[in-house]
Design a protein around this motif. Structure first.
Motif, PDB file in Angstrom:
ATOM      1  N   ALA A   9      39.838  39.061  29.843  1.00 40.86           N
ATOM      2  CA  ALA A   9      39.972  38.313  31.317  1.00 40.86           C
ATOM      3  C   ALA A   9      40.935  37.771  31.419  1.00 40.86           C
ATOM      4  CB  ALA A   9      38.675  37.846  30.579  1.00 40.86           C
ATOM      5  N   GLY A  10      40.829  37.388  32.842  1.00 38.69           N
ATOM      6  CA  GLY A  10      41.480  36.624  33.370  1.00 38.69           C
ATOM      7  C   GLY A  10      41.159  34.931  33.417  1.00 38.69           C
ATOM      8  N   THR A  11      42.083  34.121  34.172  1.00 40.41           N
ATOM      9  CA  THR A  11      40.709  32.625  34.525  1.00 40.41           C
ATOM     10  C   THR A  11      39.843  33.285  35.479  1.00 40.41           C
ATOM     11  OG1 THR A  11      43.034  31.822  35.514  1.00 40.41           O
ATOM     12  CG2 THR A  11      42.439  31.202  33.598  1.00 40.41           C
ATOM     13  N   SER A  12      38.575  32.345  36.378  1.00 36.18           N
ATOM     14  CA  SER A  12      37.858  32.280  36.870  1.00 36.18           C
ATOM     15  C   SER A  12      38.458  32.297  37.973  1.00 36.18           C
ATOM     16  CB  SER A  12      36.871  30.831  36.600  1.00 36.18           C
ATOM     17  OG  SER A  12      35.655  30.551  37.713  1.00 36.18           O
ATOM     18  N   GLY A  13      37.931  32.961  38.925  1.00 38.55           N
ATOM     19  CA  GLY A  13      38.560  32.739  40.581  1.00 38.55           C
ATOM     20  C   GLY A  13      39.778  33.851  40.729  1.00 38.55           C
ATOM     21  N   GLN A  14      40.665  34.146  39.145  1.00 43.99           N
ATOM     22  CA  GLN A  14      41.718  34.956  39.988  1.00 43.99           C
ATOM     23  C   GLN A  14      41.256  36.267  39.920  1.00 43.99           C
ATOM     24  OE1 GLN A  14      43.734  34.781  35.725  1.00 43.99           O
ATOM     25  NE2 GLN A  14      44.815  34.100  36.783  1.00 43.99           N
ATOM     26  N   PRO A  21      48.666  47.177  35.566  1.00 44.42           N
ATOM     27  CA  PRO A  21      47.728  46.014  36.669  1.00 44.42           C
ATOM     28  C   PRO A  21      47.942  44.337  35.660  1.00 44.42           C
ATOM     29  CG  PRO A  21      47.184  47.232  34.907  1.00 44.42           C
ATOM     30  CD  PRO A  21      47.745  47.824  34.711  1.00 44.42           C
ATOM     31  N   VAL A  22      47.645  43.428  36.733  1.00 47.21           N
ATOM     32  CA  VAL A  22      47.718  42.040  36.455  1.00 47.21           C
ATOM     33  C   VAL A  22      46.200  41.082  37.026  1.00 47.21           C
ATOM     34  CG1 VAL A  22      50.268  42.475  35.510  1.00 47.21           C
ATOM     35  CG2 VAL A  22      49.168  41.096  38.397  1.00 47.21           C
ATOM     36  N   TRP A  23      46.314  40.200  36.553  1.00 53.54           N
ATOM     37  CA  TRP A  23      45.368  39.379  37.446  1.00 53.54           C
ATOM     38  C   TRP A  23      46.627  38.745  38.317  1.00 53.54           C
ATOM     39  CZ3 TRP A  23      40.839  40.779  37.124  1.00 53.54           C
ATOM     40  CH2 TRP A  23      39.607  40.968  35.764  1.00 53.54           C
ATOM     41  N   GLY A  24      45.995  38.355  39.455  1.00 56.02           N
ATOM     42  CA  GLY A  24      46.179  37.655  40.433  1.00 56.02           C
ATOM     43  C   GLY A  24      45.628  36.215  40.670  1.00 56.02           C
ATOM     44  N   SER A  25      46.331  35.495  41.585  1.00 55.22           N
ATOM     45  CA  SER A  25      45.872  34.194  42.111  1.00 55.22           C
ATOM     46  C   SER A  25      46.210  33.791  43.346  1.00 55.22           C
ATOM     47  CB  SER A  25      46.060  32.695  41.744  1.00 55.22           C
ATOM     48  OG  SER A  25      46.323  32.618  40.264  1.00 55.22           O
TER      49      SER A  25
END
Length: 227
Positions: free
Chosen positions: A30-35, A46-50
């Motif tokens: 899991a990524g961080t909140s808002g990503q 795939p990746v988590w993006g900001s």
């Protein structure tokens, strides 16, 4: 059916995602909140993006023979953002006899504050330049002098912008304003000003109004995250 234990993951947690890499199944923690989940195209994982720190739309108000224009409210004017009001094609009925002001509203109703504003700016008309400061005003001035704001002559309109710095931060709220338009003599009129209200408060809304007459045109509120 899928036996996730048989896939050999060493750990798993709420919010994790399962995806296929080049040869097997893999776990994306899991990524961080808002990503947001971002694809990198064919042949990539795939990746988590900001989300980038750009402007986002908040609200649009269209004025029609309006003596005041209110935009924003307690739900969308919040801490952690700068705000900008974009105004184009404005037509003022009083033309040469008016200025335009920005006021700050407080509370959920809101209550628009009508005193303790000051501003300082530079006004250009043709090749003439005038600098002035105004204190004890009912709002932040878009211009340091009365100007041709468009209306008496067909096709005369005004473009304006107000950038408000962190209005919901419970401090003196400051704004940068710009006004540009045509005058009846065929010149351009331009004004750059900075102003503030001399009170520490949480601003929840904005009001734009001419000192006399009415205004037509579009008012667009956007915001940019700063924290």
């Amino acid at each position: 059916s899928v036996n996730f234990d048989a896939l050999g993951f060493t750990s798993q947690a709420q919010g994790d995602l399962l995806y296929r890499d080049s040869s097997t199944w893999a776990r994306l923690p899991a990524g961080t909140s808002g990503q947001f989940l971002k694809t990198q195209g064919t042949g990539a994982n795939p990746v988590w993006g900001s989300i980038s720190a750009g402007f986002e739309f908040v609200e649009k108000v269209t004025a029609s023979s309006s003596s005041t224009v209110d935009i924003g409210d307690e739900s969308n004017v919040v801490a952690g953002y700068d705000y900008e009001i974009l105004m184009d094609g404005l037509d003022f009925s009083a033309d040469q006899t008016t200025d335009c002001f920005l006021q700050f509203g407080t509370g959920s109703t809101p209550t628009y504050q009508t005193s303790s504003y000051q501003s300082q700016g530079v006004y250009l008309l043709g090749s003439g330049v005038t600098a002035a400061r105004k204190t004890g005003q009912s709002g932040i001035n878009f211009s340091t002098t009365n100007v041709n704001l468009g209306g008496a002559t067909a096709g005369e309109t005004v473009t304006m912008r107000a950038y408000i710095y962190s209005p919901a931060s419970n401090r003196k709220t400051r704004a940068e304003t710009v006004q540009f338009g045509d005058d009846s003599g065929g010149n351009f009129s331009t004004n750059w000003s900075y102003g503030e209200r001399d009170a520490a408060e949480v601003v929840t809304s904005f009001r734009i109004y001419p000192s006399s007459g009415t205004v037509d045109g579009d008012f667009i509120l956007v915001r940019r995250k700063i924290a």
